[in-house]
Enzyme design. Structure first.
Site, PDB file in Angstrom:
ATOM      1  N   TYR A   1      -0.996  -9.156   7.336  1.00  0.00           N
ATOM      2  CA  TYR A   1      -0.159  -8.285   8.175  1.00  0.00           C
ATOM      3  C   TYR A   1       1.218  -8.114   7.530  1.00  0.00           C
ATOM      4  CZ  TYR A   1       2.042  -6.556  12.546  1.00  0.00           C
ATOM      5  OH  TYR A   1       2.715  -5.811  13.491  1.00  0.00           O
TER       6      TYR A   1
ATOM      7  N   ASP B   1      -9.146   7.945  13.748  1.00  0.00           N
ATOM      8  CA  ASP B   1      -9.128   6.656  13.054  1.00  0.00           C
ATOM      9  C   ASP B   1      -8.256   6.864  11.817  1.00  0.00           C
ATOM     10  OD1 ASP B   1      -9.550   4.513  11.342  1.00  0.00           O
ATOM     11  OD2 ASP B   1     -11.679   4.337  11.836  1.00  0.00           O
ATOM     12  N   VAL B   2      -7.107   6.210  11.787  1.00  0.00           N
ATOM     13  CA  VAL B   2      -6.114   6.504  10.740  1.00  0.00           C
ATOM     14  C   VAL B   2      -6.570   6.096   9.338  1.00  0.00           C
ATOM     15  CG1 VAL B   2      -4.154   6.410  12.329  1.00  0.00           C
ATOM     16  CG2 VAL B   2      -4.841   4.325  11.094  1.00  0.00           C
TER      17      VAL B   2
ATOM     18  N   ASP C   1      -5.932   8.076  18.916  1.00  0.00           N
ATOM     19  CA  ASP C   1      -6.282   6.644  18.871  1.00  0.00           C
ATOM     20  C   ASP C   1      -7.776   6.572  18.571  1.00  0.00           C
ATOM     21  OD1 ASP C   1      -6.558   3.730  19.779  1.00  0.00           O
ATOM     22  OD2 ASP C   1      -4.497   4.111  20.390  1.00  0.00           O
TER      23      ASP C   1
ATOM     24  N   THR D   1       3.055  -6.065  24.554  1.00  0.00           N
ATOM     25  CA  THR D   1       2.261  -4.822  24.574  1.00  0.00           C
ATOM     26  C   THR D   1       0.784  -5.220  24.677  1.00  0.00           C
ATOM     27  OG1 THR D   1       1.877  -4.778  22.191  1.00  0.00           O
ATOM     28  CG2 THR D   1       3.912  -3.716  22.970  1.00  0.00           C
TER      29      THR D   1
ATOM     30  N   THR E   1      -0.226  -7.637  21.885  1.00  0.00           N
ATOM     31  CA  THR E   1       0.243  -9.029  21.865  1.00  0.00           C
ATOM     32  C   THR E   1      -0.010  -9.756  23.189  1.00  0.00           C
ATOM     33  OG1 THR E   1       2.425  -8.214  22.521  1.00  0.00           O
ATOM     34  CG2 THR E   1       2.081  -8.620  20.171  1.00  0.00           C
TER      35      THR E   1
ATOM     36  N   LYS F   1       2.608  -4.514   6.348  1.00  0.00           N
ATOM     37  CA  LYS F   1       3.824  -3.954   6.941  1.00  0.00           C
ATOM     38  C   LYS F   1       4.938  -3.827   5.895  1.00  0.00           C
ATOM     39  CE  LYS F   1       2.776  -3.251  11.319  1.00  0.00           C
ATOM     40  NZ  LYS F   1       2.580  -1.855  11.805  1.00  0.00           N
TER      41      LYS F   1
ATOM     42  N   ASN G   1       1.920   4.866  14.079  1.00  0.00           N
ATOM     43  CA  ASN G   1       2.116   3.700  14.955  1.00  0.00           C
ATOM     44  C   ASN G   1       0.882   2.802  15.060  1.00  0.00           C
ATOM     45  OD1 ASN G   1       3.393   2.301  17.417  1.00  0.00           O
ATOM     46  ND2 ASN G   1       1.537   3.198  18.305  1.00  0.00           N
TER      47      ASN G   1
HETATM   48  N1  LIG Z   1       3.966  -5.716  19.884  1.00  0.00           N
HETATM   49  C1  LIG Z   1       4.688  -6.275  18.920  1.00  0.00           C
HETATM   50  O1  LIG Z   1       5.248  -7.381  19.092  1.00  0.00           O
HETATM   51  C2  LIG Z   1       4.860  -5.559  17.606  1.00  0.00           C
HETATM   52  C3  LIG Z   1       5.909  -5.987  16.776  1.00  0.00           C
HETATM   53  C4  LIG Z   1       6.099  -5.335  15.569  1.00  0.00           C
HETATM   54  C5  LIG Z   1       5.288  -4.274  15.210  1.00  0.00           C
HETATM   55  N2  LIG Z   1       4.272  -3.880  16.036  1.00  0.00           N
HETATM   56  C6  LIG Z   1       3.481  -2.727  15.606  1.00  0.00           C
HETATM   57  O2  LIG Z   1       3.643  -1.687  16.528  1.00  0.00           O
HETATM   58  C7  LIG Z   1       2.528  -0.796  16.473  1.00  0.00           C
HETATM   59  C8  LIG Z   1       2.060  -0.497  17.877  1.00  0.00           C
HETATM   60  O3  LIG Z   1       1.554  -1.672  18.472  1.00  0.00           O
HETATM   61  P1  LIG Z   1       1.747  -2.066  20.006  1.00  0.00           P
HETATM   62  O4  LIG Z   1       2.265  -3.455  20.001  1.00  0.00           O
HETATM   63  O5  LIG Z   1       2.493  -0.998  20.699  1.00  0.00           O
HETATM   64  O6  LIG Z   1       0.246  -2.190  20.548  1.00  0.00           O
HETATM   65  P2  LIG Z   1      -0.846  -1.120  21.034  1.00  0.00           P
HETATM   66  O7  LIG Z   1      -2.089  -1.909  21.226  1.00  0.00           O
HETATM   67  O8  LIG Z   1      -0.373  -0.278  22.145  1.00  0.00           O
HETATM   68  O9  LIG Z   1      -0.979  -0.133  19.781  1.00  0.00           O
HETATM   69  C9  LIG Z   1      -1.874  -0.233  18.754  1.00  0.00           C
HETATM   70  C10 LIG Z   1      -2.895   0.899  18.899  1.00  0.00           C
HETATM   71  O10 LIG Z   1      -3.468   1.151  17.631  1.00  0.00           O
HETATM   72  C11 LIG Z   1      -4.809   1.525  17.853  1.00  0.00           C
HETATM   73  N3  LIG Z   1      -5.588   1.375  16.620  1.00  0.00           N
HETATM   74  C12 LIG Z   1      -6.043   0.238  16.036  1.00  0.00           C
HETATM   75  N4  LIG Z   1      -6.726   0.554  14.903  1.00  0.00           N
HETATM   76  C13 LIG Z   1      -6.685   1.904  14.772  1.00  0.00           C
HETATM   77  C14 LIG Z   1      -7.190   2.833  13.835  1.00  0.00           C
HETATM   78  N5  LIG Z   1      -7.909   2.426  12.765  1.00  0.00           N
HETATM   79  N6  LIG Z   1      -6.930   4.153  14.006  1.00  0.00           N
HETATM   80  C15 LIG Z   1      -6.222   4.583  15.072  1.00  0.00           C
HETATM   81  N7  LIG Z   1      -5.725   3.755  16.014  1.00  0.00           N
HETATM   82  C16 LIG Z   1      -5.967   2.428  15.869  1.00  0.00           C
HETATM   83  C17 LIG Z   1      -5.280   0.601  18.983  1.00  0.00           C
HETATM   84  O11 LIG Z   1      -6.438   1.105  19.622  1.00  0.00           O
HETATM   85  C18 LIG Z   1      -4.033   0.570  19.872  1.00  0.00           C
HETATM   86  O12 LIG Z   1      -4.097   1.565  20.880  1.00  0.00           O
HETATM   87  C19 LIG Z   1       1.493  -1.490  15.585  1.00  0.00           C
HETATM   88  O13 LIG Z   1       1.537  -0.903  14.300  1.00  0.00           O
HETATM   89  C20 LIG Z   1       1.976  -2.935  15.546  1.00  0.00           C
HETATM   90  O14 LIG Z   1       1.563  -3.591  14.373  1.00  0.00           O
HETATM   91  C21 LIG Z   1       4.054  -4.501  17.230  1.00  0.00           C
END
Ligand SMILES: NC(=O)c1ccc[n+]([C@@H]2O[C@H](COP(=O)([O-])OP(=O)(O)OC[C@H]3O[C@@H](n4cnc5c(N)ncnc54)[C@H](O)[C@@H]3O)[C@@H](O)[C@H]2O)c1
Length: 256
Positions: free
Chosen positions: A161, A69-70, A43, A196, A199, A165, A96
């Site tokens: 977004y 950092d991805v 992360d 999460t 959100t 996606k 992710n």
């Molecule tokens: N929560 C939802 O409703 C939802 C729905 C659909 C998709 N998603 C997707 O699921 C994935 C995980 O999200 P989540 O909801 O579990 O939240 P989360 O906050 O746990 O996960 C996102 C993580 O990505 C990290 N991050 C951000 N930019 C980064 C970078 N440049 N390099 C490395 N890490 C980075 C953040 O620090 C965070 O820990 C995301 O891709 C999100 O778009 C979430």
């Protein structure tokens, strides 16, 4: 032990502390170690990531934390090399990491657009690119790209977004076709609304949450484990004939 002997790298997996709200990556990390995998969490949120890994290790898991950092190809090279140095190989990659941006088209700045495309589309591309040689050497692998229902359908907000996606969705299919011969499977997961760390602020507003829940036939948001279960299935050999597919976990939103 559905992942016995496997080595997994999960991006954006810092939020995985027991007793706190987990993200998909953190929840998947706990499931992966429970099923016998060695796990590399990564992360940009380093303090949270290190704390999560400490808990995992205290519980008896084999896990390490890496800053990744991805959006940086250099950091991807280092992270994949560090994974192989620590655990000998790479079998599973979960792309992710993500961020949100709730603007319609006219309100989306060039910077927001570039940032969304960088973290979701470019990040997924770079991870896949650098994982493939190691997976080929290991005789195969599974790459799981976390898209969204917003990679399948539109909404009143989040133009960049949606685009990013959607790019993840189709990149997944291209990679699946190109590397099936190397026994590398590539699939996307499309979560619906889930509570999460990403959100939490938005969903703490009853109006914002209500608008979304009204679109869900099952009438509720998901919890992280419900998404992590789909990730686990795609990571395991139970999905051995599944590649280039979209696993939708949305309580029925996109069935309408
Ligand atoms: N929560 C939802 O409703 C939802 C729905 C659909 C998709 N998603 C997707 O699921 C994935 C995980 O999200 P989540 O909801 O579990 O939240 P989360 O906050 O746990 O996960 C996102 C993580 O990505 C990290 N991050 C951000 N930019 C980064 C970078 N440049 N390099 C490395 N890490 C980075 C953040 O620090 C965070 O820990 C995301 O891709 C999100 O778009 C979430």
């Amino acid at each position: 032990m559905r992942l016995e002997g496997k080595v997994a790298l999960i991006t954006g997996s810092a939020s995985g502390l027991k007793g706190e709200l987990m993200g998909f990556g953190g929840a998947a990390a706990w499931m992966f170690v429970r099923e016998g995998a060695k796990v590399v969490l990564s992360d940009i949120s380093d303090d949270a990531g290190r704390k999560t890994v400490s808990q995992l290790v205290e519980s008896g898991a084999e896990a390490i934390y890496l800053h990744l950092d991805v959006t940086s190809e250099e950091q991807w090279r280092e992270a994949v090399d560090a994974t192989v140095s620590a655990f000998g190989k790479l079998d599973i990659l979960v792309n992710n990491a993500g961020t949100g941006a709730t603007f319609n088209v006219e309100d989306t700045s060039e910077e927001v657009w570039d940032d969304q495309m960088a973290v979701h589309a470019k990040g997924t591309f770079l991870g896949t690119k650098h994982a493939i040689p190691h997976m080929r050497r290991a005789g195969g692998g599974s790459i799981i790209n976390i898209s969204s229902i917003n990679g399948l359908i539109g909404s009143p907000t989040s133009a960049a977004y949606h685009a990013a996606k959607g790019a993840v969705r189709l990149f997944t299919k291209a990679a699946a076709v190109q590397y099936a011969g190397d026994r590398i499977r590539v699939n996307s997961v499309h979560p619906g609304y889930a509570m999460t760390p990403l959100t939490r602020n938005m969903f703490s507003d009853p109006e914002q949450l209500g608008v979304r829940i009204a679109r869900v036939p099952m009438g509720r948001a998901a919890v992280a484990d419900e998404i992590a279960n789909a990730i686990l299935y795609l990571a395991s050999d139970e999905s051995s004939f599944v590649t280039g597919s979209e696993v939708v976990v949305d309580g029925g939103v996109t069935a309408q």
